[in-house]
Design an enzyme around this catalytic site. Structure first.
Site, PDB file in Angstrom:
ATOM      1  N   HIS A 176       0.855  -1.194   0.000  1.00 53.88           N
ATOM      2  CA  HIS A 176       0.000   0.000   0.000  1.00 53.88           C
ATOM      3  C   HIS A 176       0.889   1.242   0.000  1.00 53.88           C
ATOM      4  O   HIS A 176       1.308   1.725   1.038  1.00 53.88           O
ATOM      5  CB  HIS A 176      -0.919  -0.012   1.220  1.00 53.88           C
ATOM      6  CG  HIS A 176      -2.066   0.958   1.136  1.00 53.88           C
ATOM      7  ND1 HIS A 176      -2.084   2.021   0.256  1.00 53.88           N
ATOM      8  CD2 HIS A 176      -3.235   1.016   1.825  1.00 53.88           C
ATOM      9  CE1 HIS A 176      -3.228   2.695   0.416  1.00 53.88           C
ATOM     10  NE2 HIS A 176      -3.940   2.106   1.351  1.00 53.88           N
ATOM     11  N   HIS A 179      -2.505   6.939  -1.059  1.00 52.83           N
ATOM     12  CA  HIS A 179      -3.522   7.580  -0.203  1.00 52.83           C
ATOM     13  C   HIS A 179      -2.986   8.307   1.033  1.00 52.83           C
ATOM     14  O   HIS A 179      -3.737   8.573   1.960  1.00 52.83           O
ATOM     15  CB  HIS A 179      -4.564   6.532   0.260  1.00 52.83           C
ATOM     16  CG  HIS A 179      -5.221   5.803  -0.871  1.00 52.83           C
ATOM     17  ND1 HIS A 179      -6.055   4.743  -0.701  1.00 52.83           N
ATOM     18  CD2 HIS A 179      -5.149   5.985  -2.210  1.00 52.83           C
ATOM     19  CE1 HIS A 179      -6.480   4.285  -1.869  1.00 52.83           C
ATOM     20  NE2 HIS A 179      -5.935   5.033  -2.806  1.00 52.83           N
ATOM     21  N   TYR A 181      -0.685   7.192   3.256  1.00 45.96           N
ATOM     22  CA  TYR A 181      -0.207   6.361   4.369  1.00 45.96           C
ATOM     23  C   TYR A 181       1.325   6.296   4.317  1.00 45.96           C
ATOM     24  O   TYR A 181       1.958   6.973   3.501  1.00 45.96           O
ATOM     25  CB  TYR A 181      -0.877   4.983   4.324  1.00 45.96           C
ATOM     26  CG  TYR A 181      -2.368   5.120   4.559  1.00 45.96           C
ATOM     27  CD1 TYR A 181      -2.845   5.566   5.802  1.00 45.96           C
ATOM     28  CD2 TYR A 181      -3.291   4.904   3.544  1.00 45.96           C
ATOM     29  CE1 TYR A 181      -4.207   5.741   6.024  1.00 45.96           C
ATOM     30  CE2 TYR A 181      -4.661   5.075   3.759  1.00 45.96           C
ATOM     31  CZ  TYR A 181      -5.112   5.505   4.995  1.00 45.96           C
ATOM     32  OH  TYR A 181      -6.444   5.697   5.209  1.00 45.96           O
TER      33      TYR A 181
HETATM   34  C1  LIG Z   1     -15.121   0.974   2.514  1.00 48.55           C
HETATM   35  C2  LIG Z   1     -13.869   1.245   1.736  1.00 48.55           C
HETATM   36  C3  LIG Z   1     -12.646   0.853   2.267  1.00 48.55           C
HETATM   37  C4  LIG Z   1     -11.456   1.063   1.555  1.00 48.55           C
HETATM   38  N1  LIG Z   1     -10.269   0.602   2.062  1.00 48.55           N
HETATM   39  C5  LIG Z   1      -9.129   0.660   1.316  1.00 48.55           C
HETATM   40  C6  LIG Z   1      -7.934   0.012   1.734  1.00 48.55           C
HETATM   41  O1  LIG Z   1      -7.861  -0.673   2.769  1.00 48.55           O
HETATM   42  N2  LIG Z   1      -6.842   0.134   0.934  1.00 48.55           N
HETATM   43  C7  LIG Z   1      -6.862   0.847  -0.226  1.00 48.55           C
HETATM   44  O2  LIG Z   1      -5.838   0.945  -0.908  1.00 48.55           O
HETATM   45  N3  LIG Z   1      -8.009   1.451  -0.657  1.00 48.55           N
HETATM   46  C8  LIG Z   1      -9.137   1.347   0.064  1.00 48.55           C
HETATM   47  N4  LIG Z   1     -10.317   1.882  -0.428  1.00 48.55           N
HETATM   48  C9  LIG Z   1     -10.345   2.432  -1.787  1.00 48.55           C
HETATM   49  C10 LIG Z   1     -10.781   1.331  -2.783  1.00 48.55           C
HETATM   50  O3  LIG Z   1      -9.792   0.347  -2.938  1.00 48.55           O
HETATM   51  C11 LIG Z   1     -11.081   1.886  -4.179  1.00 48.55           C
HETATM   52  O4  LIG Z   1      -9.925   2.443  -4.713  1.00 48.55           O
HETATM   53  C12 LIG Z   1     -12.195   2.935  -4.152  1.00 48.55           C
HETATM   54  O5  LIG Z   1     -13.303   2.470  -3.414  1.00 48.55           O
HETATM   55  C13 LIG Z   1     -12.652   3.280  -5.576  1.00 48.55           C
HETATM   56  O6  LIG Z   1     -13.221   2.139  -6.185  1.00 48.55           O
HETATM   57  P1  LIG Z   1     -14.843   2.074  -6.388  1.00 48.55           P
HETATM   58  O7  LIG Z   1     -15.231   3.389  -6.955  1.00 48.55           O
HETATM   59  O8  LIG Z   1     -15.013   0.917  -7.322  1.00 48.55           O
HETATM   60  O9  LIG Z   1     -15.453   1.846  -5.033  1.00 48.55           O
HETATM   61  C14 LIG Z   1     -11.506   1.704   0.288  1.00 48.55           C
HETATM   62  C15 LIG Z   1     -12.745   2.109  -0.231  1.00 48.55           C
HETATM   63  C16 LIG Z   1     -13.908   1.869   0.460  1.00 48.55           C
HETATM   64  C17 LIG Z   1     -15.222   2.264  -0.162  1.00 48.55           C
END
Ligand SMILES: Cc1cc2nc3c(=O)[nH]c(=O)nc-3n(C[C@H](O)[C@H](O)[C@H](O)COP(=O)(O)O)c2cc1C
Length: 372
Positions: A176, A179, A181
């Site tokens: 990761h 974002h 982190y």
């Molecule tokens: C509930 C939730 C938790 C997420 N947790 C992570 C995470 O642990 N690691 C990460 O890299 N992105 C995380 N994301 C971002 C998602 O991986 C993804 O990039 C984002 O939701 C956009 O995709 P979507 O539009 O298809 O939902 C999270 C998103 C959501 C909605």
């Protein structure tokens, strides 16, 4: 969807994808999503069933929710799974097994939150937040600047986790690096004010990430691929851009590719937006073009609202994937990660591949409250 489009969906997304020893039976990946359903950091049967349900529903590659590497300051919740210790490893082996039984490939997303850790939060209440320079993402004093020993410990923790992932039967790992982190905190000028070899110009700021990649590469076999997730945005700064130009992006990607990244996962909120200037390539397209590595795209696939709106309690309607198909047919990127649409409908992949878009369940924010 017309029959013709249904056929295109099947053709473009159904192609298998291989990297090193990993084969995904199609181009659909589940995006990593933190769900906080792992009490004391241990993923249980319900978590295994949750991922297996998506594999049974046609997903080729599961990228798990972020899971903390073995460092006291790595995390900020005791409901987010850890990637160390006997209990968590037993849980994770069960997750990998369950997904494999349904024909899916699976990689864990390895995570250290850095200075975004809340003071006093579990899982290790007295662990200080740490980061490159003891400042938050917005530049306010927070936590402690990492010493060389901290850096070595964290690099070692990522390498140990990668080795454990291979031992437990996973098909690769994702680091990761996105974002805002820890890994990303080193990439940003505002949060990395170090004057040693890990700070300064963009190449020096990439050094920590590259050392983690190299250590992971050295800890696993040749068959085991390393994915690296990167983003232009960071938490609380969704319009920020880490790289303003393709040249700056290249300066970040080159040391990472040289260190051993096999696949870049370019995290964006809307996959159809052009990243730079007068080309319609999205971020994953640019990263592929610049690095020569396969890429994963992500961001509002099959939905009409972006994921940030989910945290504001909003749902999203189902949309078609025609634009996505055009881009994947052109090989602008190699895989497509799907987030909320897969929380809403575990069979999203099968329905999309079969052209049954009309049968897909739309996403509602209340779905984040349960694990199904
Ligand atoms: C509930 C939730 C938790 C997420 N947790 C992570 C995470 O642990 N690691 C990460 O890299 N992105 C995380 N994301 C971002 C998602 O991986 C993804 O990039 C984002 O939701 C956009 O995709 P979507 O539009 O298809 O939902 C999270 C998103 C959501 C909605």
């Amino acid at each position: 969807m017309t029959d013709e489009n249904a056929h295109r969906a099947t053709a473009a997304l159904s192609r298998p994808f291989s990297v090193r020893g990993l084969t995904s039976r199609n181009r659909v990946a589940m995006a990593p999503m933190t769900r906080q359903f792992s009490p004391n950091g241990v993923p249980g049967r319900d978590v295994a069933d949750y991922y297996a349900r998506r594999a049974a529903g046609g997903v080729g590659l599961i990228i798990t929710e972020g899971t903390y590497v073995d460092h006291a300051s790595a995390g900020t919740s005791d409901r987010i799974p850890v990637f160390h210790g006997e209990d968590a490893f037993a849980g994770w082996a069960g997750v990998a097994d369950a997904v494999h039984r349904e024909g899916g490939a699976i990689i864990p997303q390895l995570w250290h939150v850095g200075v975004t850790r809340a003071e006093g939060a579990p899982p290790v209440a007295d662990a200080e937040p740490v980061g490159p320079s003891g400042v938050s993402l917005s530049g306010e004093p927070k936590g402690r600047a990492m010493t060389q020993k901290d850096l070595d410990d964290v690099i070692g923790a990522f390498a140990d986790a990668a080795a454990a992932a291979e031992r437990l039967g996973f098909d690769g790992v994702e680091l990761h690096g996105a974002h805002g982190y820890l890994i990303d905190q080193f990439l940003w000028e505002g949060s990395n004010r170090r004057t040693d070899a890990y700070g300064g110009g963009i190449v020096a700021r990439t050094r920590f990430a590259a050392e983690i990649v190299a250590a992971c590469r050295a800890a696993v076999s040749d068959a085991f691929p390393l994915f690296f997730r990167m983003s232009q945005w960071k938490m609380d700064a969704y319009e920020a851009k880490l790289a303003q130009t393709p040249e700056e992006l290249e300066a970040i990607l080159t040391p990472l590719a040289d260190a051993g990244v096999d696949v870049f996962h370019a995290s964006t909120r809307r996959y159809w937006l052009p990243e730079f200037g007068d080309s319609d390539l999205n971020l994953a397209g640019w990263v592929k073009k610049i690095s020569g590595r396969p890429t994963v795209t992500v961001g509002s696939v099959g939905l009409d609202g972006d994921f940030f709106s989910a945290f504001q309690g909003n749902g999203s309607s189902v949309t078609g994937v025609d634009q996505l198909l055009e881009r994947i047919e052109r090989d602008e990127f190699d895989m497509v990660a799907v987030g909320r649409a897969l929380i809403a409908d575990p069979e999203w992949a099968a329905k999309t591949l079969q052209g049954r878009t009309g049968d897909i369940t739309p996403f509602g924010a209340e779905m984040l409250k349960t694990l199904y």
